[in-house]
Design a protein around this motif. Sequence first.
Motif, PDB file in Angstrom:
ATOM      1  N   ASN A 176     -44.131 -40.756  72.298  1.00  0.00           N
ATOM      2  CA  ASN A 176     -45.311 -41.625  72.146  1.00  0.00           C
ATOM      3  C   ASN A 176     -44.617 -43.047  71.881  1.00  0.00           C
ATOM      4  O   ASN A 176     -43.477 -43.541  72.230  1.00  0.00           O
ATOM      5  N   PRO A 177     -45.776 -43.963  72.807  1.00  0.00           N
ATOM      6  CA  PRO A 177     -45.412 -45.694  72.670  1.00  0.00           C
ATOM      7  C   PRO A 177     -44.397 -46.676  71.724  1.00  0.00           C
ATOM      8  O   PRO A 177     -43.732 -47.390  72.244  1.00  0.00           O
ATOM      9  N   LEU A 178     -45.413 -46.023  70.187  1.00  0.00           N
ATOM     10  CA  LEU A 178     -44.956 -46.927  69.603  1.00  0.00           C
ATOM     11  C   LEU A 178     -43.167 -46.663  69.513  1.00  0.00           C
ATOM     12  O   LEU A 178     -42.070 -47.841  69.407  1.00  0.00           O
ATOM     13  N   GLN A 179     -42.793 -45.482  69.691  1.00  0.00           N
ATOM     14  CA  GLN A 179     -41.474 -44.878  69.430  1.00  0.00           C
ATOM     15  C   GLN A 179     -40.645 -45.653  70.478  1.00  0.00           C
ATOM     16  O   GLN A 179     -39.873 -46.642  70.654  1.00  0.00           O
ATOM     17  N   VAL A 180     -41.363 -45.439  71.818  1.00  0.00           N
ATOM     18  CA  VAL A 180     -40.218 -45.604  72.953  1.00  0.00           C
ATOM     19  C   VAL A 180     -40.340 -47.475  72.693  1.00  0.00           C
ATOM     20  O   VAL A 180     -39.315 -47.435  72.674  1.00  0.00           O
ATOM     21  N   GLY A 181     -41.117 -47.994  72.549  1.00  0.00           N
ATOM     22  CA  GLY A 181     -41.279 -49.330  72.459  1.00  0.00           C
ATOM     23  C   GLY A 181     -40.594 -49.993  71.488  1.00  0.00           C
ATOM     24  O   GLY A 181     -39.504 -50.781  71.531  1.00  0.00           O
ATOM     25  N   ALA A 182     -40.832 -49.146  70.202  1.00  0.00           N
ATOM     26  CA  ALA A 182     -39.792 -49.240  69.280  1.00  0.00           C
ATOM     27  C   ALA A 182     -38.102 -49.333  68.911  1.00  0.00           C
ATOM     28  O   ALA A 182     -37.206 -50.351  68.631  1.00  0.00           O
ATOM     29  N   LEU A 183     -37.767 -48.488  69.601  1.00  0.00           N
ATOM     30  CA  LEU A 183     -36.459 -48.176  70.307  1.00  0.00           C
ATOM     31  C   LEU A 183     -35.933 -49.366  70.998  1.00  0.00           C
ATOM     32  O   LEU A 183     -34.630 -49.861  71.184  1.00  0.00           O
ATOM     33  N   ILE A 184     -36.707 -49.732  72.028  1.00  0.00           N
ATOM     34  CA  ILE A 184     -36.547 -50.857  73.045  1.00  0.00           C
ATOM     35  C   ILE A 184     -36.830 -52.391  72.395  1.00  0.00           C
ATOM     36  O   ILE A 184     -35.272 -52.525  72.361  1.00  0.00           O
ATOM     37  N   MET A 185     -37.127 -52.413  72.102  1.00  0.00           N
ATOM     38  CA  MET A 185     -36.983 -54.098  70.848  1.00  0.00           C
ATOM     39  C   MET A 185     -36.206 -53.790  70.175  1.00  0.00           C
ATOM     40  O   MET A 185     -35.493 -54.875  69.674  1.00  0.00           O
ATOM     41  N   THR A 186     -35.503 -52.917  70.086  1.00  0.00           N
ATOM     42  CA  THR A 186     -34.422 -52.373  68.828  1.00  0.00           C
ATOM     43  C   THR A 186     -33.296 -53.150  68.858  1.00  0.00           C
ATOM     44  O   THR A 186     -32.211 -53.550  68.760  1.00  0.00           O
ATOM     45  N   VAL A 187     -32.810 -52.289  70.333  1.00  0.00           N
ATOM     46  CA  VAL A 187     -31.489 -52.625  71.583  1.00  0.00           C
ATOM     47  C   VAL A 187     -31.768 -54.231  71.874  1.00  0.00           C
ATOM     48  O   VAL A 187     -30.631 -54.850  71.678  1.00  0.00           O
ATOM     49  N   ILE A 188     -32.596 -54.753  72.153  1.00  0.00           N
ATOM     50  CA  ILE A 188     -32.661 -55.956  72.467  1.00  0.00           C
ATOM     51  C   ILE A 188     -32.845 -56.921  71.436  1.00  0.00           C
ATOM     52  O   ILE A 188     -31.635 -58.105  71.653  1.00  0.00           O
ATOM     53  N   LEU A 189     -33.628 -56.726  70.152  1.00  0.00           N
ATOM     54  CA  LEU A 189     -32.854 -57.575  68.560  1.00  0.00           C
ATOM     55  C   LEU A 189     -31.652 -57.209  68.414  1.00  0.00           C
ATOM     56  O   LEU A 189     -31.393 -58.570  68.474  1.00  0.00           O
ATOM     57  N   ALA A 190     -30.974 -56.081  68.324  1.00  0.00           N
ATOM     58  CA  ALA A 190     -29.421 -56.143  68.465  1.00  0.00           C
ATOM     59  C   ALA A 190     -28.829 -56.804  69.166  1.00  0.00           C
ATOM     60  O   ALA A 190     -27.585 -57.057  68.818  1.00  0.00           O
ATOM     61  N   TRP A 191     -29.227 -56.958  70.096  1.00  0.00           N
ATOM     62  CA  TRP A 191     -28.282 -58.126  71.862  1.00  0.00           C
ATOM     63  C   TRP A 191     -28.553 -59.095  71.634  1.00  0.00           C
ATOM     64  O   TRP A 191     -27.427 -59.717  71.072  1.00  0.00           O
ATOM     65  N   LYS A 192     -29.724 -59.627  70.617  1.00  0.00           N
ATOM     66  CA  LYS A 192     -29.617 -60.802  70.678  1.00  0.00           C
ATOM     67  C   LYS A 192     -28.811 -61.377  68.955  1.00  0.00           C
ATOM     68  O   LYS A 192     -28.064 -62.516  69.441  1.00  0.00           O
ATOM     69  N   SER A 193     -28.318 -60.637  68.130  1.00  0.00           N
ATOM     70  CA  SER A 193     -28.242 -61.242  66.863  1.00  0.00           C
ATOM     71  C   SER A 193     -26.563 -60.938  67.428  1.00  0.00           C
ATOM     72  O   SER A 193     -25.603 -61.083  66.227  1.00  0.00           O
ATOM     73  N   THR A 194     -26.244 -60.053  67.774  1.00  0.00           N
ATOM     74  CA  THR A 194     -24.184 -59.964  67.845  1.00  0.00           C
ATOM     75  C   THR A 194     -23.656 -60.631  69.530  1.00  0.00           C
ATOM     76  O   THR A 194     -23.055 -60.114  69.372  1.00  0.00           O
ATOM     77  N   GLU A 195     -24.695 -61.165  70.146  1.00  0.00           N
ATOM     78  CA  GLU A 195     -24.437 -61.228  71.813  1.00  0.00           C
ATOM     79  C   GLU A 195     -23.262 -61.876  71.242  1.00  0.00           C
ATOM     80  O   GLU A 195     -22.147 -62.587  72.594  1.00  0.00           O
ATOM     81  N   GLU A 196     -23.070 -63.375  70.740  1.00  0.00           N
ATOM     82  CA  GLU A 196     -22.105 -64.354  70.342  1.00  0.00           C
ATOM     83  C   GLU A 196     -20.744 -63.470  69.779  1.00  0.00           C
ATOM     84  O   GLU A 196     -19.837 -64.773  69.586  1.00  0.00           O
ATOM     85  N   GLY A 197     -20.807 -62.715  69.010  1.00  0.00           N
ATOM     86  CA  GLY A 197     -19.789 -62.043  69.014  1.00  0.00           C
ATOM     87  C   GLY A 197     -19.569 -62.769  67.390  1.00  0.00           C
ATOM     88  O   GLY A 197     -18.226 -62.209  66.522  1.00  0.00           O
ATOM     89  N   HIS A 198     -20.716 -63.005  66.476  1.00  0.00           N
ATOM     90  CA  HIS A 198     -20.355 -63.401  65.193  1.00  0.00           C
ATOM     91  C   HIS A 198     -21.544 -63.252  64.720  1.00  0.00           C
ATOM     92  O   HIS A 198     -22.840 -63.422  65.169  1.00  0.00           O
ATOM     93  N   THR A 199     -21.832 -62.905  63.555  1.00  0.00           N
ATOM     94  CA  THR A 199     -22.967 -62.587  62.913  1.00  0.00           C
ATOM     95  C   THR A 199     -23.000 -63.344  61.347  1.00  0.00           C
ATOM     96  O   THR A 199     -22.042 -64.090  60.631  1.00  0.00           O
ATOM     97  N   ASN A 200     -24.471 -63.276  60.758  1.00  0.00           N
ATOM     98  CA  ASN A 200     -25.012 -64.685  59.874  1.00  0.00           C
ATOM     99  C   ASN A 200     -25.775 -63.543  59.119  1.00  0.00           C
ATOM    100  O   ASN A 200     -26.699 -62.562  59.409  1.00  0.00           O
ATOM    101  N   TYR A 201     -26.082 -64.134  58.105  1.00  0.00           N
ATOM    102  CA  TYR A 201     -27.272 -63.094  56.747  1.00  0.00           C
ATOM    103  C   TYR A 201     -28.684 -63.217  57.406  1.00  0.00           C
ATOM    104  O   TYR A 201     -29.472 -62.170  57.034  1.00  0.00           O
ATOM    105  N   PHE A 202     -29.180 -64.569  58.386  1.00  0.00           N
ATOM    106  CA  PHE A 202     -30.231 -64.681  58.556  1.00  0.00           C
ATOM    107  C   PHE A 202     -30.820 -63.488  59.615  1.00  0.00           C
ATOM    108  O   PHE A 202     -31.611 -62.142  59.909  1.00  0.00           O
TER     109      PHE A 202
END
Length: 390
Positions: A345-371
């Motif tokens: 359903n749209p919720l599942q696919v939409g949430a999957l795509i948004m999760t991938v985008i969020l993971a890409w943005k939060s890890t793209e620079e090679g370092h992470t923080n608590y925020f």
Amino acid sequence: MDTDSIVEQPNNLKYYVEDYWDIVVGILAIVMAIFMHKSGQGAIATALAAIGIAALSLTVSEVAEILSERLVEPYGSMVLTFSAVIVEIILLYIILLEAVHSPEVVETVKGGIISAVIVDMNVLLGLAVFIGGLKFTEQEHNKETSSTYTTILFVTALALLVPSLLSESEHGKAVIQETSIIIAAVLMVFYIIIFVFQTRTHTHFFQATAKSRLFRLKRKLKEENQEIDENERSDYIFESFNNIGNFVVIFILIGIIALGAEVFATDGVKLAKEYGISAGLAGLIIAIVAVTPEIFTAIKAARNDQIQRVVNIAMGASVVSILLTVPILLALAYMSGINLMLDFNPLQVGALIMTVILAWKSTEEGHTNYFEGLAHLMFFVCYAIIAAYY
């Protein structure tokens, strides 16, 4: 002499409890769950089965961790992710078998497939990054790892859109079923290529960078005065087993988990119907039960400043969850005479795509923080609320 032996007993008992409580609790919980199931106590049986599955899955992750310490990356993390995904497939397949009597269960299984990735990428990664960030302010990992995994997951999410989009058009079920089989085959081929990429041609993409190793070494040298005796846990029985022996242990434990999964599936489906639990929320519960051991392992790795391992576990498990779980479940459904299609359903696919985008943005620079960890946790809370009422 007598005094020494008296003093040592409670310490030994303490370590025995710490090392083996999960096996004892897991086996007892599953045995009691089977008894309660036969007695008609469905709610208690489901709860006990969930506890048993989670406890024994924790043992599986502990044994897999011993194997992973003996193997280099990415093989080390792969042992853990594969063992967790096998548990996930068993859970989802046994629940899928209930579709013979309750066709609506198929929606719960589809929710479980997507939820496994949502939980891996938001709860597991989010909690580990948040806790690790609080302890170390910033943690470094190989950015090639997260870049590669998020690319794979993004393409995979787009592939899952194909049957979903066709289900919104005038095409019949036969076309959606056919495209689901084609997409499942494509995903399997894609995973074979990724496996070669990961283990043969580009292994350095999935290993810790030299910079990260140096940071960890410096911290260890600073904390030299607070060293923990590593021999404290040398009596753990599975550490004395060779690799083959530990693989056999994992398979035996997974077999016991399957018994608990049967009770969890049978009584859990009845409870979901009785209390009106949505398919999305039911799938989320299944995913959390399956992923719980990995979450504990990832948190422990983050607290030891092994954020590379966290990224490998979270993203590697997500990749395997889709690229292997989907084709295998479709094949098992076909052999069992159950009609399983990939029209999420749209919720599942939409949430999957948004999760991938969020993971890409939060890890793209090679370092992470608590925020960044907190951002993933916030996303998960929002998804869980929508899934409960969708």
